[in-house]
Design an enzyme around this catalytic site. Structure first.
Site, PDB file in Angstrom:
ATOM      1  CB  ILE A  77      -0.987  -0.020   1.188  1.00 35.42           C
ATOM      2  CG1 ILE A  77      -1.862  -1.299   1.116  1.00 35.42           C
ATOM      3  CG2 ILE A  77      -1.871   1.225   1.179  1.00 35.42           C
ATOM      4  CD1 ILE A  77      -2.797  -1.507   2.289  1.00 35.42           C
ATOM      5  CG  LEU A 128      14.284  -2.120   2.063  1.00 31.87           C
ATOM      6  CD1 LEU A 128      15.570  -2.164   1.237  1.00 31.87           C
ATOM      7  CD2 LEU A 128      13.086  -1.957   1.120  1.00 31.87           C
ATOM      8  CB  ALA A 179       6.567   1.387   8.669  1.00 34.31           C
ATOM      9  CB  SER A 238      -0.028  -5.956   7.988  1.00 32.13           C
ATOM     10  OG  SER A 238       0.609  -6.431   6.821  1.00 32.13           O
ATOM     11  CE1 TYR A 256      -1.899  -5.123  11.109  1.00 25.55           C
ATOM     12  CE2 TYR A 256      -4.120  -5.901  10.623  1.00 25.55           C
ATOM     13  CZ  TYR A 256      -3.071  -5.034  10.376  1.00 25.55           C
ATOM     14  OH  TYR A 256      -3.187  -4.080   9.400  1.00 25.55           O
ATOM     15  CE  LYS A 295      -1.364  -1.430  11.423  1.00 28.36           C
ATOM     16  NZ  LYS A 295      -0.766  -0.396  10.580  1.00 28.36           N
ATOM     17  CG  ASN A 319     -10.805  -7.774   2.835  1.00 33.30           C
ATOM     18  OD1 ASN A 319     -11.472  -7.418   3.797  1.00 33.30           O
ATOM     19  ND2 ASN A 319     -10.218  -8.938   2.772  1.00 33.30           N
TER      20      ASN A 319
HETATM   21  N1  UDP Z   1      -9.372 -17.075   1.564  1.00 32.69           N
HETATM   22  C1  UDP Z   1      -9.576 -18.307   0.976  1.00 32.69           C
HETATM   23  N2  UDP Z   1      -8.515 -18.948   0.393  1.00 32.69           N
HETATM   24  C2  UDP Z   1      -7.251 -18.419   0.376  1.00 32.69           C
HETATM   25  C3  UDP Z   1      -7.055 -17.136   0.980  1.00 32.69           C
HETATM   26  C4  UDP Z   1      -8.134 -16.492   1.565  1.00 32.69           C
HETATM   27  O1  UDP Z   1     -10.680 -18.842   0.963  1.00 32.69           O
HETATM   28  O2  UDP Z   1      -6.334 -19.054  -0.150  1.00 32.69           O
HETATM   29  C5  UDP Z   1     -10.527 -16.387   2.173  1.00 32.69           C
HETATM   30  C6  UDP Z   1     -10.373 -16.060   3.643  1.00 32.69           C
HETATM   31  O3  UDP Z   1     -10.690 -17.186   4.437  1.00 32.69           O
HETATM   32  C7  UDP Z   1     -11.365 -14.909   3.796  1.00 32.69           C
HETATM   33  C8  UDP Z   1     -11.262 -14.188   2.443  1.00 32.69           C
HETATM   34  O4  UDP Z   1     -10.671 -15.137   1.543  1.00 32.69           O
HETATM   35  O5  UDP Z   1     -12.666 -15.430   3.934  1.00 32.69           O
HETATM   36  C9  UDP Z   1     -10.374 -12.967   2.490  1.00 32.69           C
HETATM   37  O6  UDP Z   1      -9.144 -13.347   3.080  1.00 32.69           O
HETATM   38  P1  UDP Z   1      -7.837 -12.452   3.000  1.00 32.69           P
HETATM   39  O7  UDP Z   1      -6.739 -13.216   3.692  1.00 32.69           O
HETATM   40  O8  UDP Z   1      -7.606 -12.054   1.582  1.00 32.69           O
HETATM   41  O9  UDP Z   1      -8.206 -11.132   3.788  1.00 32.69           O
HETATM   42  P2  UDP Z   1      -8.783 -10.926   5.305  1.00 32.69           P
HETATM   43  O10 UDP Z   1     -10.270 -10.747   5.131  1.00 32.69           O
HETATM   44  O11 UDP Z   1      -8.409 -12.112   6.124  1.00 32.69           O
HETATM   45  O12 UDP Z   1      -8.123  -9.678   5.734  1.00 32.69           O
END
Ligand code: UDP
Length: 327
Positions: A12, A33, A73, A76, A140, A144, A169
């Protein structure tokens, strides 16, 4: 105007540096980094180091005298934060505390802080507003939230103005595809779906098909990284104009299920993307959708991109950089 971006080599942060440069700001990036990629920084002025290292920041702030700071930074990864609370508190909370102390000492007055929907935990279904109670369910989110609270007290005591933006997201990439998401290991849904489309992974694993949602899979609110960055500029302008501090959600008010994301990616890429529904991933709330009404009304933010743009811009990046950044 000069903007210091911490974490500007990350996903981001690098988009922020790029877009702010495009908008005509002078950008200075600080990143250690540990997770970011130097190649993502492009031609911005770059300092490698820890934001919590006050001696180092004394030099960076003294040499550049930024008008404002955008603080990305941080560590996450939710799963990792549960295994490494010490590292997360140290890297997120302690480093931020030292950074804010440096800003006060150098009379930098305005900070935009990268916060998260993880501060809400597992709220009941419905749109999440800034009034939804904070109840993080992972380290996490706790770190925050602790930083948000610290900012409030730094504002009261030292006059450091802040706006914290709680991201839902974040996905997508710069529309021309020259920068994008490169996490190692990758855990996020959209990059993983696109790795399947490229044949870098054989099949998608969808975590859980028995949630109380439209098709049984989790629903998330996806916001394009460039729309998100627009909100940072508006937050900065708002704070500089009014001196008002606060917290804003950044999402779109609408959600897509995991299966809908896979289906959209099939449409965008033309690849079959085979997917299997497997067990739930612990800690996943069924639905997380933001009300961003405050960001719209108060900051004047309006999103430009929808889910197909998000996936096609991410595809542009992934398909032209199958191994991510070369470092
Ligand atoms: N998810 C999934 N398969 C994967 C990665 C993520 O089904 O390989 C699902 C995860 O369980 C959640 C959604 O995708 O329901 C979004 O997950 P992500 O880790 O992208 O973001 P989060 O909502 O956890 O911040």
């Amino acid at each position: 105007m000069k903007i210091l971006i911490t974490g500007g080599a990350g996903y981001i942060g690098s988009h922020c540096a790029e877009i702010f440069k495009e908008k005509g700001y002078e950008v200075i990036v600080v990143d250690n980094l540990s997770k970011g990629h130097e190649a993502a920084v492009g031609n911005a002025k770059f300092y490698k180091g820890n934001v919590g290292d006050e001696e180092f920041m004394y030099k960076v702030l003294g040499e550049n005298k930024p008008d404002a700071v955008i603080h990305f930074a941080a560590y996450s990864l939710v799963g990792e934060s549960m295994q490494k609370p010490y590292e997360y508190y140290k890297n997120n909370v302690c480093e931020s505390m030292n950074l804010f102390h440096s800003l006060v000492r150098h009379d930098v007055k305005n900070v935009v802080f990268s916060s998260t929907a993880a501060t809400y935990g597992q709220p009941e279904d419905g749109l999440i507003t800034e009034k939804t109670p904070n109840a993080p369910i992972n380290t996490y989110g706790e770190t925050k939230l602790a930083i948000e609270k610290m900012l409030k007290w730094f504002n009261t005591a030292y006059g450091l103005n802040y706006i914290a933006l709680r991201y839902f997201n974040v996905a997508g990439a710069h529309p021309d595809g020259h920068i994008g998401e490169d996490h190692r290991p990758e855990t996020h849904l959209i990059p993983i779906v696109l790795q399947c489309a490229m044949g870098k992974r054989e099949r998608m694993k969808i975590f859980g098909g028995d949630y109380p949602t439209k098709d049984g899979t989790c629903v998330r609110d996806y916001i394009h990284v460039c729309d998100l960055i627009d909100a940072h500029e508006l937050a900065l302008k708002h704070m500089q104009k009014t001196g008002e501090c606060g917290v804003y959600n950044l999402g779109t008010g609408g959600g897509y299920s995991n299966l809908e994301i896979v289906e959209t990616a099939r449409k965008v890429t033309g690849a079959p993307i085979p997917a299997d529904i497997i067990d739930r991933r612990p800690g996943d709330p069924p639905t997380l959708v933001a009300s961003s009404e405050n960001a719209e009304k108060i900051l004047g933010w309006k999103r430009r991109y929808g889910i197909e743009d998000i996936i096609s811009h991410a595809w542009k990046w992934h398909s032209t950089h199958p191994d991510g950044y070369k470092d």
